[in-house]
Write a protein that holds these residues in place. Structure first.
Motif, PDB file in Angstrom:
ATOM      1  N   HIS A 232      95.083 -18.694  -5.731  1.00 53.15           N
ATOM      2  CA  HIS A 232      96.272 -18.022  -6.242  1.00 53.15           C
ATOM      3  C   HIS A 232      97.294 -19.036  -6.728  1.00 53.15           C
ATOM      4  CE1 HIS A 232      98.564 -18.860  -2.456  1.00 53.15           C
ATOM      5  NE2 HIS A 232      97.348 -18.852  -1.949  1.00 53.15           N
TER       6      HIS A 232
ATOM      7  N   CYS B  94     101.258 -20.598  -7.437  1.00 55.43           N
ATOM      8  CA  CYS B  94     102.625 -20.739  -6.970  1.00 55.43           C
ATOM      9  C   CYS B  94     103.338 -21.671  -7.948  1.00 55.43           C
ATOM     10  CB  CYS B  94     102.657 -21.314  -5.555  1.00 55.43           C
ATOM     11  SG  CYS B  94     104.322 -21.499  -4.884  1.00 55.43           S
TER      12      CYS B  94
ATOM     13  N   TYR C 162      95.394 -13.863   0.108  1.00 49.46           N
ATOM     14  CA  TYR C 162      95.232 -13.514  -1.303  1.00 49.46           C
ATOM     15  C   TYR C 162      93.831 -12.982  -1.594  1.00 49.46           C
ATOM     16  CZ  TYR C 162      99.777 -15.311  -2.619  1.00 49.46           C
ATOM     17  OH  TYR C 162     101.129 -15.492  -2.755  1.00 49.46           O
TER      18      TYR C 162
ATOM     19  N   ARG D 111      97.601 -13.145  -8.951  1.00 52.40           N
ATOM     20  CA  ARG D 111      98.929 -13.020  -8.334  1.00 52.40           C
ATOM     21  C   ARG D 111      99.629 -14.373  -8.266  1.00 52.40           C
ATOM     22  NH1 ARG D 111      98.674  -8.110  -9.599  1.00 52.40           N
ATOM     23  NH2 ARG D 111      97.172  -6.868  -8.432  1.00 52.40           N
ATOM     24  N   THR D 112     100.951 -14.336  -8.289  1.00 50.33           N
ATOM     25  CA  THR D 112     101.722 -15.571  -8.241  1.00 50.33           C
ATOM     26  C   THR D 112     103.019 -15.364  -7.474  1.00 50.33           C
ATOM     27  OG1 THR D 112     102.758 -17.309  -9.577  1.00 50.33           O
ATOM     28  CG2 THR D 112     102.879 -15.079 -10.432  1.00 50.33           C
TER      29      THR D 112
ATOM     30  N   GLN E  51      93.929  -9.343  -4.928  1.00 48.73           N
ATOM     31  CA  GLN E  51      93.604  -9.792  -6.283  1.00 48.73           C
ATOM     32  C   GLN E  51      92.222  -9.279  -6.683  1.00 48.73           C
ATOM     33  OE1 GLN E  51      95.379 -13.991  -7.232  1.00 48.73           O
ATOM     34  NE2 GLN E  51      94.223 -14.212  -5.356  1.00 48.73           N
TER      35      GLN E  51
ATOM     36  N   THR F 249     106.598 -17.072  -7.966  1.00 50.60           N
ATOM     37  CA  THR F 249     107.295 -17.905  -8.944  1.00 50.60           C
ATOM     38  C   THR F 249     108.752 -18.054  -8.539  1.00 50.60           C
ATOM     39  OG1 THR F 249     105.828 -17.185 -10.727  1.00 50.60           O
ATOM     40  CG2 THR F 249     107.923 -18.156 -11.370  1.00 50.60           C
TER      41      THR F 249
ATOM     42  N   ILE G   4     108.645 -12.762  -7.771  1.00 50.64           N
ATOM     43  CA  ILE G   4     109.340 -13.627  -8.720  1.00 50.64           C
ATOM     44  C   ILE G   4     110.804 -13.744  -8.318  1.00 50.64           C
ATOM     45  CG2 ILE G   4     109.979 -13.961 -11.135  1.00 50.64           C
ATOM     46  CD1 ILE G   4     107.492 -12.274 -11.852  1.00 50.64           C
TER      47      ILE G   4
ATOM     48  N   PRO H  95     105.418  -5.484  -9.230  1.00 52.43           N
ATOM     49  CA  PRO H  95     106.121  -6.752  -9.009  1.00 52.43           C
ATOM     50  C   PRO H  95     107.405  -6.561  -8.219  1.00 52.43           C
ATOM     51  CG  PRO H  95     106.495  -5.968 -11.242  1.00 52.43           C
ATOM     52  CD  PRO H  95     105.501  -5.027 -10.630  1.00 52.43           C
TER      53      PRO H  95
ATOM     54  N   ASP I  86     103.253  -9.409  -8.325  1.00 56.09           N
ATOM     55  CA  ASP I  86     103.798 -10.748  -8.199  1.00 56.09           C
ATOM     56  C   ASP I  86     105.124 -10.715  -7.446  1.00 56.09           C
ATOM     57  OD1 ASP I  86     101.676 -11.725  -9.713  1.00 56.09           O
ATOM     58  OD2 ASP I  86     102.755 -11.456 -11.596  1.00 56.09           O
TER      59      ASP I  86
END
Length: 590
Positions: free
Chosen positions: A109, A111, A104, A85-86, A79, A88, A61, A38, A59
């Motif tokens: 995916h 968000c 992705y 996966r995100t 992925q 954020t 973030i 991450p 990710d």
């Protein structure tokens, strides 16, 4: 630091990159670079990705004023499954993406834009579909994208989108809202505006502005307690929100791809009516401690969150809205269900999928820390346990042949698979049992053993002395936590189609071994004179599958037959000589 390639440079970075804490108050990435883990951007930290081919297995973030600028780059988030996966964004963070491709790996995916975060996209290419949750005071501005994805719009947020294609706009209608609206029948939005100043809109605080959006898809999420009247509209999807604590609601009679001249939704906790509307997909989302019972529906997606629960039977989730799942600490039990979609447990949820079917385009899996139980359900492939999960799979294959007074081989699957970091239970034992008609007692067919099986031989069921008719057989799994699960299948034992017709002079003159057989069968036959013999192996419908012609001498004679081409099951071996006809039942098991 300026990262121009991944030749050794990535080794100087830990699995987790934190931008906003020295030495990476500002981190600039150019060229080709890969990272596994991450990335956190916070505390006024700035991540700049420019003219880069950047791959991140993790990710992204942002919080506490973290900022990310991506320009003229290709950014890839590989992925293994959708929604792994995100991106954020929280707490006044901001992401600006310009002239860039976001990849992705062919999966949908996540968000999330919440609090007072902001996402700006300008000329962005997205090969994959994005699901964006927009809440609190979040803002999204989009000008130019080939595939915008879906947006869940609620609270006090603002969505401005133009020069875009494929945008699903979920209008959330809270419990106090009163909506009288028409989305229209069109699939392009010019100067579309939705907010509380519009006639017919009460009880919403968000704003939606859409202009030159092609392939527009209209969606809405009415909460329990809302009053919603929609006219003259083509609606892509309706997601009914069951979000009042500890409510119990029954849901039935909802069918995808329906035209409603006049219609009142048969759900007791809200008012939802249509006139001259077409609805492609109905979906159900359960929150808090709510509980719903589903039956007689065709849905696009069903999901439960928080501590909610779902019990479904005799419905079809066709996948047109997503998949069938439990998340957070929720519980979902689906029986006699057909899913043309993924079936999945997430977070720390528990999901039971029993006596059901997953279509060829779907699969079953557990992710995060969840537990998935699949009982006597037909799947296109074995269910998968990812991460810290466990999957229990218990399934009895249909017996190849099932006759009274015979040996019935039973095959199937009985196992528990754990993810690589799982703390769930282990497989302990399996056992096959049967139950007589109209009886409640289970009788062991074989002793319990500690060997899991995957689509293989379980045990032989000796039905000698059984009356023809319906019986239940159960494949029972015990785990190391003291739980048990049963996969139960009904089997109809048929009367023997063939009878022994040999006389006393020919009985017991044929010996067959090994019986059950795997790949080779030996027949021992005693003869009082030189003779010839014709040997046939037939299935239980009398069809000849193998033949052999042999010459006999006086005394004991052996006939060797290769049975490797025969499927598992019961067969009849017939040997015809000058002294008579010899018959013996045989069993092939591998």
């Amino acid at each position: 630091p300026v990262l121009k390639n991944n030749m050794g440079m990535s080794k100087t970075f830990p699995d987790t990159i934190i931008v906003g804490v020295a030495p990476y108050d500002t981190l600039r990435i150019t060229g080709t670079f890969s990272h596994k883990g991450p990335i956190f951007v916070a505390l006024n930290g700035v991540l700049i990705i420019k003219n880069a081919n950047f791959t991140n297995i993790g990710d992204l973030i942002l919080f506490n004023n973290g900022k990310v600028y991506i320009d003229s780059s290709k950014v890839t988030f590989p992925q293994d499954y959708f929604y792994e996966r995100t991106i954020t964004m929280i707490n006044h963070s901001q992401v600006d993406i310009l002239n860039t491709t976001l990849n992705y790996g062919g999966f949908v995916h996540n968000c999330t834009v919440t609090d007072s975060a902001k996402l700006n996209l300008v000329n962005v290419t997205q090969p994959d579909f994005m699901t964006t949750g927009l809440s609190r005071y979040g803002t999204i501005n989009i000008n130019g994208t080939n595939q915008a994805g879906e947006f869940i719009i609620q609270d006090y947020v603002t969505l401005n989108i133009k020069n875009a294609t494929t945008a699903l706009l979920w209008h959330s209608f809270p419990d106090t809202s009163v909506i009288n609206w028409s989305f229209g029948q069109h699939d392009t939005a010019y100067n579309y505006h939705f907010n509380k100043t519009k006639t017919g809109v009460k009880g919403v605080e968000y704003q939606i502005n859409a202009d030159s959006v092609y392939g527009i898809l209209w969606g809405m999420m009415p909460s329990a307690g809302s009053t919603v009247n929609i006219a003259n509209s083509k609606i892509r999807t309706i997601g009914l929100l069951f979000d009042h604590k500890q409510d119990t609601v029954s849901v039935s009679g909802l069918t995808n791809n329906s035209f409603y001249k006049t219609f009142t939704c048969p759900v007791s906790d809200r008012t939802l009516t249509f006139s001259n509307c077409y609805v492609s997909t109905w979906s159900l989302y359960v929150f808090h401690k709510s509980h719903i019972n589903i039956s007689g529906c065709i849905t696009g997606e069903v999901g439960c969150y928080n501590k909610s629960s779902v019990v479904g039977s005799n419905f079809w989730n066709d996948g047109s809205g997503g998949y069938l799942y439990a998340s957070d600490t929720a519980t979902s039990v689906c029986i006699s269900t057909t899913a043309s979609s993924a079936v999945r447990s997430e977070k720390t949820s528990i999901m039971v999928f029993g006596y059901s079917t997953v279509g060829s385009n779907g699969y079953a899996a557990a992710i995060d820390n969840s537990f998935l139980v699949v009982l006597q359900s037909s799947l296109p492939a074995d269910p998968i346990a990812y991460s810290s999960t466990a999957v229990l799979y218990d399934y009895i294959n249909p017996p190849a042949n099932a006759f009274a007074d015979s040996i019935v081989p039973v095959t199937g699957s009985a196992w528990i698979h754990r993810g690589p970091t799982s703390n769930w239970m282990y497989f302990k034992s399996k056992q096959l049992l049967y139950q007589k008609p109209n009886d409640t007692t289970w009788i062991p067919i074989a002793a319990a053993d500690t060997i899991p099986v995957s689509n293989g031989f379980v045990a032989n069921w000796n039905t000698h002395g059984f009356a023809p008719g319906n019986y239940n057989i159960a494949l029972r799994i015990h785990d190391t936590w003291g739980n048990k699960s049963d996969a139960i299948r009904q089997v109809n034992l048929l009367s023997g189609l063939l009878t022994d017709i040999e006389d006393e002079n020919t009985k017991n003159k044929i010996v067959v071994y090994p019986n059950p057989s795997q790949n080779e069968l030996t027949l021992s036959i005693a003869s009082s004179k030189t003779d010839h013999a014709k040997t046939e192996i037939m299935d239980m419908q009398g069809r000849v599958l193998l033949t052999s012609t042999n010459e006999f001498a006086s005394g004991n004679n052996l006939i060797h037959l290769n049975t490797s081409s025969l499927p598992n099951g019961n067969y009849l071996c017939k040997v015809e000589t000058g002294n008579g006809v010899y018959r013996e039942k045989i069993l092939v098991v591998r």
